[in-house]
Design an enzyme around this catalytic site. Structure first.
Site, PDB file in Angstrom:
ATOM      1  N   ARG A  38     -24.919   6.184   6.196  1.00 45.33           N
ATOM      2  CA  ARG A  38     -24.170   7.421   6.419  1.00 45.33           C
ATOM      3  C   ARG A  38     -25.137   8.599   6.479  1.00 45.33           C
ATOM      4  O   ARG A  38     -26.262   8.526   6.021  1.00 45.33           O
ATOM      5  CB  ARG A  38     -23.148   7.623   5.301  1.00 45.33           C
ATOM      6  N   LYS A  58     -26.683   1.249  -6.781  1.00 45.38           N
ATOM      7  CA  LYS A  58     -26.019   0.913  -5.520  1.00 45.38           C
ATOM      8  C   LYS A  58     -26.184  -0.576  -5.181  1.00 45.38           C
ATOM      9  O   LYS A  58     -27.301  -1.095  -5.165  1.00 45.38           O
ATOM     10  CB  LYS A  58     -26.579   1.792  -4.390  1.00 45.38           C
ATOM     11  N   ARG A 103     -22.632  13.369  -6.828  1.00 46.30           N
ATOM     12  CA  ARG A 103     -23.629  12.802  -7.737  1.00 46.30           C
ATOM     13  C   ARG A 103     -23.083  12.853  -9.142  1.00 46.30           C
ATOM     14  O   ARG A 103     -22.756  13.913  -9.640  1.00 46.30           O
ATOM     15  CB  ARG A 103     -24.923  13.591  -7.690  1.00 46.30           C
TER      16      ARG A 103
HETATM   17  C1  BTN Z   1     -24.416   3.815   3.539  1.00 43.90           C
HETATM   18  O1  BTN Z   1     -24.223   3.568   2.344  1.00 43.90           O
HETATM   19  O2  BTN Z   1     -25.108   4.775   3.885  1.00 43.90           O
HETATM   20  C2  BTN Z   1     -23.785   2.930   4.569  1.00 43.90           C
HETATM   21  C3  BTN Z   1     -24.659   1.749   4.927  1.00 43.90           C
HETATM   22  C4  BTN Z   1     -24.059   0.839   5.980  1.00 43.90           C
HETATM   23  C5  BTN Z   1     -25.023  -0.230   6.427  1.00 43.90           C
HETATM   24  C6  BTN Z   1     -24.380  -1.266   7.306  1.00 43.90           C
HETATM   25  S1  BTN Z   1     -25.414  -2.675   7.557  1.00 43.90           S
HETATM   26  C7  BTN Z   1     -24.342  -3.265   8.796  1.00 43.90           C
HETATM   27  C8  BTN Z   1     -23.903  -2.071   9.608  1.00 43.90           C
HETATM   28  N1  BTN Z   1     -24.874  -1.772  10.632  1.00 43.90           N
HETATM   29  C9  BTN Z   1     -25.471  -0.603  10.444  1.00 43.90           C
HETATM   30  O3  BTN Z   1     -26.350  -0.119  11.185  1.00 43.90           O
HETATM   31  N2  BTN Z   1     -24.990  -0.010   9.344  1.00 43.90           N
HETATM   32  C10 BTN Z   1     -23.984  -0.814   8.697  1.00 43.90           C
END
Ligand code: BTN
Length: 275
Positions: free
Chosen positions: A64, A133, A268
């Site tokens: 994100r 996380k 946070r």
């Molecule tokens: C986050 O916490 O920032 C979200 C992470 C999301 C990662 C997943 S991995 C599979 C899918 N493909 C990506 O490029 N992103 C999501």
């Protein structure tokens, strides 16, 4: 568990209950890709059924807020699921909470009993007041052929390789650490997540967010914690008191109750509120 934990589409499918399999239009595993989310966004989502795409590694994994998502091979899960939804696009507002619930419940059911959801949809484990996380969720989409469709991307730490762990700049954990006896094979974890997602997404499509609100309460990692929320360039401090009917985070602040919507804020946690 052997040392090599290959991901295999037919093995994932075989682990699904026969009543769940028809929910999927396809389940695919690729060795490498830029991003499973990007790939499913490039593809047309079928009129009915879920499409699931797993990659052993991603060379452009996205998190994100434009952050990269490190995706070392042979260890974790990186996958996306796409689906069409009935009704207005705005109905998808609650989807991030629902996906957090589906994944956390599935992980608890396979033995990761302390998994919680940090609003809106981080998968975390609380260790002595510090949230570690375990996984992240990235939901994208929009209208396709005039119909709402979502691409739901999930990255889950299953067995984080030591060399990849050194690059992570926040407290983290993996399923290997969270399940007594260690993480099951990735195919088993994948099947558990897909089964839960299929069920929960169908219910969300039919009934919206309302049936899930009490389920979120049981998984809420921020409940009664004092948090700083970044809203634009301002920080709002308050006590997290659950979510509103539309999925907004409710914060009790010195100026009264504030509702914060997904996408506007970063939260946070600073520590437990006093009783
Ligand atoms: C986050 O916490 O920032 C979200 C992470 C999301 C990662 C997943 S991995 C599979 C899918 N493909 C990506 O490029 N992103 C999501």
């Amino acid at each position: 568990m052997s040392d090599i934990d290959m991901l295999d589409a037919s093995s994932i499918l075989a682990r699904l209950d026969p009543t769940t399999r028809p929910a999927f239009a396809s389940i695919e595993v690729v060795d490498a890709i830029d991003s499973t989310n990007s790939e499913l966004l490039r593809r047309r989502t079928p009129d009915s059924g879920l499409v699931a795409l797993f990659a052993d590694t991603q060379h452009g994994g996205r998190g994100r807020q434009g952050r990269p998502w490190a995706s070392p091979p042979g260890a974790n899960l990186y996958f996306s699921v796409s689906r069409r939804f009935s009704g207005e696009l705005a109905r998808l507002g609650g989807l991030s909470l629902v996906v957090g619930i589906a994944t956390a419940e599935a992980l608890r059911a396979i033995g990761a009993a302390r998994v919680a959801v940090k609003w809106p949809n981080d998968l975390v484990v609380d260790d002595d007041g510090v949230l570690h996380k375990l996984g992240g969720i990235l939901i994208e989409g929009g209208l396709q052929d005039g119909v709402a469709r979502a691409v739901i991307g999930i990255g889950l730490n299953v067995r984080m390789p030591a060399e990849a762990a050194t690059a992570i700049d926040q407290p983290w954990t993996d399923l290997q650490a969270q399940i007594a006896g260690g993480a099951p094979g990735r195919d088993s974890v994948a099947a558990a997540l897909l089964a839960s997602l299929a069920k929960v997404l169908a219910q969300f499509d039919a009934d919206g967010l309302a049936p899930f609100l009490h389920r979120f309460d049981a998984l809420d990692a921020l409940r009664e914690a004092q948090v700083d929320a970044l809203v634009g360039d301002r920080t709002v401090t308050g006590i997290a008191v659950g979510v509103a009917d539309d999925g907004a985070l409710r914060l009790q602040t010195d100026d009264g109750l504030r509702s914060l919507h997904a996408g506007e804020v970063r939260v946070r946690r600073r520590g437990r509120a006093q009783a």
